[in-house]
Design a protein around this motif. Structure first.
Motif, PDB file in Angstrom:
ATOM      1  N   TYR A 141       0.829  -1.209   0.000  1.00 60.72           N
ATOM      2  CA  TYR A 141       0.000   0.000   0.000  1.00 60.72           C
ATOM      3  C   TYR A 141       0.859   1.253   0.000  1.00 60.72           C
ATOM      4  N   ASN A 143       0.121   5.816  -1.178  1.00 61.82           N
ATOM      5  CA  ASN A 143      -0.807   6.783  -1.756  1.00 61.82           C
ATOM      6  C   ASN A 143      -0.080   8.078  -2.101  1.00 61.82           C
ATOM      7  N   GLU A 146       1.851  10.223   0.658  1.00 61.72           N
ATOM      8  CA  GLU A 146       3.001   9.694   1.396  1.00 61.72           C
ATOM      9  C   GLU A 146       4.126   9.364   0.419  1.00 61.72           C
ATOM     10  N   LYS A 235      -9.465  -0.976   3.991  1.00 61.55           N
ATOM     11  CA  LYS A 235     -10.391  -0.776   5.100  1.00 61.55           C
ATOM     12  C   LYS A 235     -10.069  -1.712   6.254  1.00 61.55           C
ATOM     13  N   LYS A 238      -6.505  -0.689   7.811  1.00 66.19           N
ATOM     14  CA  LYS A 238      -6.245   0.753   7.863  1.00 66.19           C
ATOM     15  C   LYS A 238      -5.499   1.178   9.120  1.00 66.19           C
ATOM     16  N   SER A 239      -5.728   0.512  10.251  1.00 66.58           N
ATOM     17  CA  SER A 239      -5.026   0.900  11.482  1.00 66.58           C
ATOM     18  C   SER A 239      -3.535   0.629  11.351  1.00 66.58           C
ATOM     19  N   VAL A 241      -1.842   0.497   8.455  1.00 66.57           N
ATOM     20  CA  VAL A 241      -1.329   1.425   7.448  1.00 66.57           C
ATOM     21  C   VAL A 241      -1.047   2.782   8.074  1.00 66.57           C
ATOM     22  N   ALA A 242      -2.000   3.305   8.826  1.00 68.16           N
ATOM     23  CA  ALA A 242      -1.835   4.622   9.434  1.00 68.16           C
ATOM     24  C   ALA A 242      -0.675   4.628  10.433  1.00 68.16           C
ATOM     25  N   LEU A 243      -0.592   3.596  11.270  1.00 65.59           N
ATOM     26  CA  LEU A 243       0.459   3.526  12.294  1.00 65.59           C
ATOM     27  C   LEU A 243       1.847   3.440  11.667  1.00 65.59           C
ATOM     28  N   HIS A 244       2.024   2.541  10.715  1.00 66.10           N
ATOM     29  CA  HIS A 244       3.360   2.303  10.174  1.00 66.10           C
ATOM     30  C   HIS A 244       3.830   3.430   9.259  1.00 66.10           C
ATOM     31  N   LEU A 245       2.931   4.045   8.529  1.00 68.32           N
ATOM     32  CA  LEU A 245       3.332   5.190   7.748  1.00 68.32           C
ATOM     33  C   LEU A 245       3.795   6.316   8.676  1.00 68.32           C
ATOM     34  N   ARG A 246       3.091   6.487   9.785  1.00 64.58           N
ATOM     35  CA  ARG A 246       3.468   7.527  10.740  1.00 64.58           C
ATOM     36  C   ARG A 246       4.835   7.237  11.365  1.00 64.58           C
TER      37      ARG A 246
END
Length: 251
Positions: A141, A143, A146, A235, A238-239, A241-246
């Motif tokens: 993933y 986008n 990022e 979906k 998503k948790s 994805v958001a955590l690891h990108l951050r």
């Protein structure tokens, strides 16, 4: 007063492909019909539940004609992804209207642009990373907001347990998938194959989540033909994805 004119076009199609007609109120919210010098069709996208042959035709917009580009500069892999049998796959999901105009309703995510402007052919990358013998499946993933990629991996149970035993790491398969050392090992294997296949820097995965449960239809992650349902996977994960990108971007 005339209604505004809207259009759809891409650099790859030498700009305009669909143009709405001024003062045709039924075309509001659409990009209008295709221009005369090209062919346009919809292609079904079953993993996103879009059927080009349904009573309300929906699918990926494909363009054919002399207006098309010849390919991406020095990127034969991307060219093969989007040009199939002379049809350019735009990545836009459209819906034919009764008056012949096109409405954009979604975006297909198998090719996307990262924030620095680099295009990623995600299915091609998954094929490359899938060559790692210690994993069973991978979903990647990224986008346009990022600058890097992350992955969800179904690791091979026997391979993980073998590595854990050799490195004195205890726990059952589920707990091993949560262990940072196991994640580091799998990420290292992905990096190794990436270097072996000469991937570009932006194509390397920067973080992984290990799911001990294989991608399946029960969780609506796969189609009956075992293709990944990318919107549903995003979906579901998503948790992560958001955590690891951050964490990757702001350690």
């Amino acid at each position: 007063m005339l209604s505004p004119c809207t259009q759809l076009g891409l650099t790859e199609t030498c700009a305009g492909t669909f143009v709405s007609l001024p003062n045709e109120m039924d075309m509001l919210g659409t990009v209008g019909p295709p221009v005369p010098n090209l062919d346009a069709r919809l292609e079904s996208v079953p993993e996103m539940n879009y059927d080009a042959l349904s009573s309300k035709p929906q699918g990926e917009i494909c363009i054919r004609g002399d207006v098309l580009f010849s390919g991406y500069y020095k990127r034969e892999d991307l060219t093969k992804e989007v040009l199939v049998d002379g049809w350019f796959h735009t990545g836009d999901i459209g819906e034919w209207q009764p008056d012949g105009s096109m409405k954009i309703i979604d975006r297909k995510k198998n090719i996307f642009k990262l924030s620095q402007g680099e295009y990623v052919a995600v299915e091609n990358l998954e094929n490359v990373y899938g060559l790692v013998s210690d994993i069973d499946s991978v979903w990647i993933y990224g986008n346009s907001f990022e600058s890097c990629l992350v992955a969800v991996v179904n690791p091979n149970k026997q391979a993980v347990e073998r590595y854990a035993e050799a490195n004195n790491i205890s726990g059952d398969f589920e707990s091993l998938c949560e262990n940072p050392k196991i994640k580091e090992y799998i990420l290292g294997e992905l990096t190794r194959i990436g270097k072996e296949k000469k991937l570009k820097g932006f194509e390397f995965v920067k973080a992984v989540h290990l799911d001990p449960v294989p991608f399946d239809m029960e969780r609506d992650l796969l189609t009956p033909t075992f293709k990944k349902k990318r919107p549903q996977m995003l979906k579901y994960y998503k948790s992560f994805v958001a955590l690891h990108l951050r964490l990757v971007l702001h350690p």
